[in-house]
Enzyme design. Sequence first.
Site, short mmCIF file in Angstrom:
data_model
loop_
_atom_site.label_atom_id
_atom_site.label_comp_id
_atom_site.label_asym_id
_atom_site.label_seq_id
_atom_site.Cartn_x
_atom_site.Cartn_y
_atom_site.Cartn_z
N SER A 58 -45.87 29.31 18.05
CA SER A 58 -46.26 30.54 17.36
C SER A 58 -45.76 31.74 18.16
O SER A 58 -44.56 31.89 18.34
CB SER A 58 -47.77 30.56 17.15
OG SER A 58 -48.15 31.53 16.21
N HIS A 118 -49.37 25.20 10.25
CA HIS A 118 -49.31 25.83 11.56
C HIS A 118 -50.20 25.13 12.58
O HIS A 118 -50.05 25.35 13.78
CB HIS A 118 -49.74 27.30 11.40
CG HIS A 118 -49.23 28.21 12.48
ND1 HIS A 118 -47.90 28.43 12.71
CD2 HIS A 118 -49.90 28.97 13.40
CE1 HIS A 118 -47.75 29.28 13.71
NE2 HIS A 118 -48.94 29.62 14.15
#
Length: 663
Positions: free
Chosen positions: A525, A637
């Site tokens: 990320s 994610h």
Amino acid sequence: MKLKESNRINAEALYELKSVVDPQVNEKGQECLYVLTSICKETDKYYSNIFYKRLDTLDTTQWTFGKDRNYSPRWSPNGEQVVFISNRSGKNQLFLLNKQGGEAKQLTFLANGVSNPVWSPDSKEIAFQCNLKMGETVEDKENITEKKEEKVTSLEVTNMKYKSDGKGFWDGSYDHIAIINIESGDLEQITSGENNYYVQSWSPDGQYIAISADESDEKDFSFIADIYLYNRKERNWKKVTESNGSYGKATWTPDSKRLGLIGSGREYENATLSKIWVYDLESDYLQCLTPEWDVNVGDYAIGDFQQGSVTPGILWGEDNESFTFLGTDHGNTIVYFGNISGAIYPSLIDNHHVYGLSTGGSLKRAIVAISTPTHPGDLYTLNLETGEVQQITDVNKEFAETHTFSEAEPLQFHSRDGWELHGWLMKPQDFKAGEKYPMVVEIHGGPHAMYANSYFHEFQTLTSNGFAVLFINPRGSHGYGQQFVDAVRGDYGGKDYEDIMDAVDYCLETFDFIDASRLGVTGGSYGGFMTNWIIGHTDRFKAAVTQRSISNWISFYGVSDIGYYFTDWQIKADLNDIETLWKHSPLAYVNNMQTPLLILHGEKDFRCPIEQAEQLFIALKVQKKETKFVRFPESNHELSRSGKPTLRIERLNYINNWFLKYV
């Protein structure tokens, strides 16, 4: 002496390790429930069950069985029953267990499932959340059976917030609150309309249900959560907060006269520290108890192991004035004591990560869930008056007896511009003085998160393969005050990059066993962004692995589920300032990238969409750079933390093998 292969902590060890979370003490403080999660290798799925423990004898009994997900156990106020959530019937539904034994009784049968059960104080009703489309109610017959598979159709989009990582595309439904009578089974829906409502807690006198919601008209540009009180008898509403921030974790004093909240305004957008607030019902006054306290209230530590951990709000004591809570500070999560006069001091401070806390209403003893870098996690009793702790579970005992964990040595040093920085260094598991070892730098996401004294399975696999591991909290991390966490906004790739490089230099100067010619870097990320940024600005790393990363802020603005506002908050620019967005984009520096790069990305990642990886991969391949691109199907994610077990293991092996090959 080299480690035996059987003692090494490899990626596949996830199949053996168990996660213990969500301790729940009953009101008498003598009994505790908790959730134990494991992985079924045959089905490639997680399963969790509920366990009961007497706190006087420490005797333990398993209350649910099977390979389903059974979680969120909540004691009835009279202590005779327990409601929990289970997917054993297909969807997540409420089930009821009698403390005296017997089979669990299914209470709800809603097609979209339910979540977040909250008992009424008389133990006769349970409030919960459910997902309903416009026009649907909890009493519709078609909503009480499993819906048939919907046909493939077009998706009409009119709202900007039309997708969400982990949930997918918005289907026109909203979260609403209903109440079930456990004796009759009657359902009562107390919210409706085009808003999402989340049940918080039920006042001990039975009069109010605290609820959070955003009722603003323009949801696409609203980032608030207000607290409302629903009067159960009069069926009316009262707004407690002022639509100036995000508030939640509402908890009541035993006398129902005060409501404790955790929340913040938007002074620093999503980098604003959470504070403790107390609303007095008699005076109708909301007060912040921690306006000047430079500690983030709650648990903001980041990890890759625990499944379903729960952070409570402030937990009140019998005197209606004192409470205990968790705070995030300098690489630890700490148990604090506070009161309405503003006094705050630690009840349990150590080099650890407290990821669960329950008191049962007494401030004499608590049950806490604690993890350290060498301990995946267990439950402990905590004497809140003396700080004494006693371990009461040992869920990974057999694994710990046969495997070697690497310690994390804390680091304290200064950046080139004088800021105090904090991190850790882990030695290889077969470390031998006098030898040289490669080092991998790990960078966390967020960027507003915090590495902590907590177990990280990825780090243990790297040390098992002979790597030292460096991880720090650069500017932008939680745990070091408001100025520190806010410093990264508008400066991505600036001082945060320098902090990481200063940490590398500090380790090379301090530890003679690190081979400066054999360095690797990885992160996910924001950590993936920083990995991309680093290899575009220095050639000192021999290999890099970028995970679920950002490479291009211009396209990210429109394709991420949070892009159009997160970019503005963090880069402080929008599509009217392409020059700034491109200046902070790692893709702009692809010509400089010489480091062999492995790109890992989930195909259903809506937070950092996979096109970010695709752009970077193609740009590198065009220039004949050394790179490989791995796409993980059906993965969002959260792949590294709660993704499909086999894919989590594949990911760990890809990371280790890349560094073994190139570093």
